[in-house]
Design a protein around this motif. Structure first.
Motif, PDB file in Angstrom:
ATOM      1  N   VAL A 277     -39.230  -9.965   6.530  1.00  0.00           N
ATOM      2  CA  VAL A 277     -38.192 -10.857   6.013  1.00  0.00           C
ATOM      3  C   VAL A 277     -38.230 -10.747   4.499  1.00  0.00           C
ATOM      4  CG1 VAL A 277     -37.342 -13.214   5.843  1.00  0.00           C
ATOM      5  CG2 VAL A 277     -38.396 -12.418   7.973  1.00  0.00           C
ATOM      6  N   THR A 278     -37.145 -10.261   3.930  1.00  0.00           N
ATOM      7  CA  THR A 278     -37.109 -10.035   2.491  1.00  0.00           C
ATOM      8  C   THR A 278     -36.534 -11.253   1.770  1.00  0.00           C
ATOM      9  OG1 THR A 278     -36.447  -8.477   0.763  1.00  0.00           O
ATOM     10  CG2 THR A 278     -34.823  -8.934   2.500  1.00  0.00           C
ATOM     11  N   LYS A 279     -36.329 -11.142   0.483  1.00  0.00           N
ATOM     12  CA  LYS A 279     -35.772 -12.235  -0.304  1.00  0.00           C
ATOM     13  C   LYS A 279     -34.264 -12.358  -0.047  1.00  0.00           C
ATOM     14  CE  LYS A 279     -39.111 -11.816  -4.102  1.00  0.00           C
ATOM     15  NZ  LYS A 279     -39.275 -11.595  -5.579  1.00  0.00           N
ATOM     16  N   ASN A 280     -33.674 -13.409  -0.570  1.00  0.00           N
ATOM     17  CA  ASN A 280     -32.236 -13.616  -0.442  1.00  0.00           C
ATOM     18  C   ASN A 280     -31.456 -12.484  -1.087  1.00  0.00           C
ATOM     19  OD1 ASN A 280     -33.077 -16.029   0.641  1.00  0.00           O
ATOM     20  ND2 ASN A 280     -31.725 -17.301  -0.601  1.00  0.00           N
ATOM     21  N   ILE A 281     -30.219 -12.304  -0.635  1.00  0.00           N
ATOM     22  CA  ILE A 281     -29.368 -11.255  -1.194  1.00  0.00           C
ATOM     23  C   ILE A 281     -29.203 -11.414  -2.700  1.00  0.00           C
ATOM     24  CG2 ILE A 281     -27.282 -12.600  -0.613  1.00  0.00           C
ATOM     25  CD1 ILE A 281     -25.790  -9.966  -0.294  1.00  0.00           C
ATOM     26  N   ASP A 282     -29.063 -12.651  -3.168  1.00  0.00           N
ATOM     27  CA  ASP A 282     -28.852 -12.886  -4.603  1.00  0.00           C
ATOM     28  C   ASP A 282     -30.150 -12.952  -5.394  1.00  0.00           C
ATOM     29  OD1 ASP A 282     -25.906 -13.177  -4.653  1.00  0.00           O
ATOM     30  OD2 ASP A 282     -26.307 -14.883  -3.340  1.00  0.00           O
ATOM     31  N   GLU A 283     -31.259 -12.710  -4.711  1.00  0.00           N
ATOM     32  CA  GLU A 283     -32.568 -12.645  -5.377  1.00  0.00           C
ATOM     33  C   GLU A 283     -33.151 -11.242  -5.247  1.00  0.00           C
ATOM     34  OE1 GLU A 283     -34.740 -15.698  -3.377  1.00  0.00           O
ATOM     35  OE2 GLU A 283     -33.758 -17.332  -4.473  1.00  0.00           O
TER      36      GLU A 283
ATOM     37  N   GLY B 164     -32.909  -9.035  -2.787  1.00  0.00           N
ATOM     38  CA  GLY B 164     -33.595  -8.845  -1.514  1.00  0.00           C
ATOM     39  C   GLY B 164     -33.618  -7.410  -1.001  1.00  0.00           C
ATOM     40  N   ILE B 165     -32.537  -6.666  -1.215  1.00  0.00           N
ATOM     41  CA  ILE B 165     -32.500  -5.274  -0.763  1.00  0.00           C
ATOM     42  C   ILE B 165     -33.498  -4.432  -1.549  1.00  0.00           C
ATOM     43  CG2 ILE B 165     -31.093  -3.177  -0.640  1.00  0.00           C
ATOM     44  CD1 ILE B 165     -30.375  -5.137   1.523  1.00  0.00           C
ATOM     45  N   GLU B 166     -33.464  -4.564  -2.860  1.00  0.00           N
ATOM     46  CA  GLU B 166     -34.392  -3.819  -3.709  1.00  0.00           C
ATOM     47  C   GLU B 166     -35.841  -4.180  -3.367  1.00  0.00           C
ATOM     48  OE1 GLU B 166     -34.441  -3.042  -8.404  1.00  0.00           O
ATOM     49  OE2 GLU B 166     -35.030  -5.097  -7.854  1.00  0.00           O
ATOM     50  N   TYR B 167     -36.100  -5.458  -3.157  1.00  0.00           N
ATOM     51  CA  TYR B 167     -37.447  -5.933  -2.855  1.00  0.00           C
ATOM     52  C   TYR B 167     -37.970  -5.282  -1.568  1.00  0.00           C
ATOM     53  CZ  TYR B 167     -41.259  -9.289  -2.085  1.00  0.00           C
ATOM     54  OH  TYR B 167     -42.481  -9.879  -1.884  1.00  0.00           O
ATOM     55  N   ALA B 168     -37.126  -5.227  -0.546  1.00  0.00           N
ATOM     56  CA  ALA B 168     -37.542  -4.647   0.729  1.00  0.00           C
ATOM     57  C   ALA B 168     -37.773  -3.145   0.608  1.00  0.00           C
ATOM     58  CB  ALA B 168     -36.483  -4.928   1.797  1.00  0.00           C
ATOM     59  N   MET B 169     -36.915  -2.456  -0.116  1.00  0.00           N
ATOM     60  CA  MET B 169     -37.076  -1.006  -0.276  1.00  0.00           C
ATOM     61  C   MET B 169     -38.375  -0.677  -1.003  1.00  0.00           C
ATOM     62  SD  MET B 169     -33.561   0.979  -0.881  1.00  0.00           S
ATOM     63  CE  MET B 169     -31.963   0.379  -0.355  1.00  0.00           C
ATOM     64  N   LYS B 170     -38.744  -1.499  -1.962  1.00  0.00           N
ATOM     65  CA  LYS B 170     -40.009  -1.282  -2.656  1.00  0.00           C
ATOM     66  C   LYS B 170     -41.197  -1.602  -1.737  1.00  0.00           C
ATOM     67  CE  LYS B 170     -38.436  -1.931  -7.430  1.00  0.00           C
ATOM     68  NZ  LYS B 170     -38.540  -2.746  -8.659  1.00  0.00           N
TER      69      LYS B 170
END
Length: 260
Positions: free
Chosen positions: A240-246, A248-254
Motif C-alpha cells: 500500500v503506497t502513499k496517496n496519489i497527491d503525496e 504515491g506512484i513514485e514512492y512505490a516504484m522506488k
C-alpha cells in the motif's frame, strides 16, 4: 522469457488526481524513468479508448488495456477489440427504457447516451471533458461496455438480471454500476498481454485504487494499492503506497527498485 518488468496503471485516482484533476509531476517523472530503465508501462482502465485524454496519451505508454479488458493495443497496433453483439442492442435499450435507467454506452470511437432522458448533471460533466458523445443509434453505434448511474432507482437489479447473459457488473457504490461483457476484466487483459509479450509473472506490477481494479491486482505478482484507495483493497495488496497527491506512484516504484 522477457526479463523486463511490466507495469499496469489504472487512471482515475491512481494516475489522475480527482483533487487537482491533474497528473502529479512526480508520477510523470517516475513513468519516464521506468521507460528509460527498459521497463514496459501500460494503461489498464475501465475507460474505453474514446475516454482516454491527451494528458494520458502524451505520457507515451507502450500500450493500453481499455474498457476492462475489452480492448488491447500495443505500440499503436490493436490486438483485441470485443464489441457487444449488435443483435443484443435493441433488447438492452428497451430494458433501459423500461426501468428508466440512465446509461452511457462506451465504445472505442465514441460514447452513446439517450439525450432525451439523460440528466443534465451527467451530460454536462461528459461534455466538459470534450468526449466524443453521440446519441443512441441502433444501426451505427458500437460499444464495448456500459456505465449506469441509477441513484435510488430500485430496478437496477432487474436490469442486471435481464442482461446477466451478456454482462457482469461491478458495483462502485454511490448509485453507480459498470457493466462489462462476460469473461472480460482488467485481469483478463493482463493475462492476454503477459502471454503475448512473454513476460515472467514475477515481473508483473499493477497499480490501482478501486473495486474495478480487484481483478487487475489478483492477476499480477506485485499488487500496489494507492493510499487514497478503497481500504477494502489494502488486504489484497502486496504494497500500500502513499496517496496519489503525496507522490504515491513514485514512492512505490522506488520501493520496488523500478526506479532510483
Amino acid at each position: 522469457m522477457d526479463k523486463r518488468k511490466i507495469l499496469f496503471f489504472d487512471i482515475d485516482e491512481t494516475l489522475l488526481s480527482h483533487k487537482t484533476f491533474t497528473i502529479p509531476e512526480s508520477t510523470k517523472n517516475a513513468l519516464k524513468k521506468a521507460k528509460e530503465n527498459g521497463h514496459l508501462i501500460f494503461i489498464n482502465t475501465g475507460r474505453t479508448k474514446s475516454l482516454i485524454g491527451d494528458d494520458i496519451k502524451e505520457l507515451e505508454f507502450d500500450g493500453y488495456i481499455c474498457g476492462c479488458g475489452t480492448y488491447i493495443e500495443v505500440d499503436n497496433k490493436v490486438l483485441y477489440n470485443n464489441i457487444v453483439n449488435k443483435d443484443k442492442y435493441n433488447a438492452i435499450l428497451e430494458s433501459l427504457k423500461k426501468y428508466e435507467l440512465k446509461a452511457v454506452l462506451e465504445g472505442v470511437d465514441a460514447i452513446y447516451i439517450d439525450e432525451n432522458s439523460q440528466d443534465d448533471f451527467l451530460l454536462s460533466n461528459l461534455r466538459k471533458q470534450n468526449y466524443p458523445i453521440k446519441s443512441y443509434d441502433l444501426d451505427n453505434m458500437k460499444f464495448n461496455k456500459m456505465f449506469i448511474r441509477y441513484d435510488d432507482n430500485e430496478y437496477i437489479d432487474n436490469f442486471c438480471d435481464e442482461t446477466k447473459d451478456i454482462f457482469d457488473y461491478i458495483d462502485h457504490g454511490k448509485g453507480t454500476r459498470e457493466l462489462v461483457p462476460k469473461g472480460h476484466s482488467k485481469g483478463s487483459g493482463i493475462d492476454f498481454l503477459v502471454d503475448y509479450l512473454n513476460i515472467e509473472k514475477e515481473n508483473t506490477f499493477a497499480f490501482g485504487d478501486s473495486n474495478n481494479d480487484i481483478s487487475m491486482l489478483e492477476h499480477v505478482e506485485n499488487s500496489i494499492v494507492m493510499g487514497n484507495g478503497n481500504p477494502d483493497l489494502f488486504e489484497k495488496a502486496t504494497f500500500v503506497t502513499k496517496n496519489i497527491d503525496e507522490d504515491g506512484i513514485e514512492y512505490a516504484m522506488k520501493y520496488f527498485n523500478i526506479i532510483k
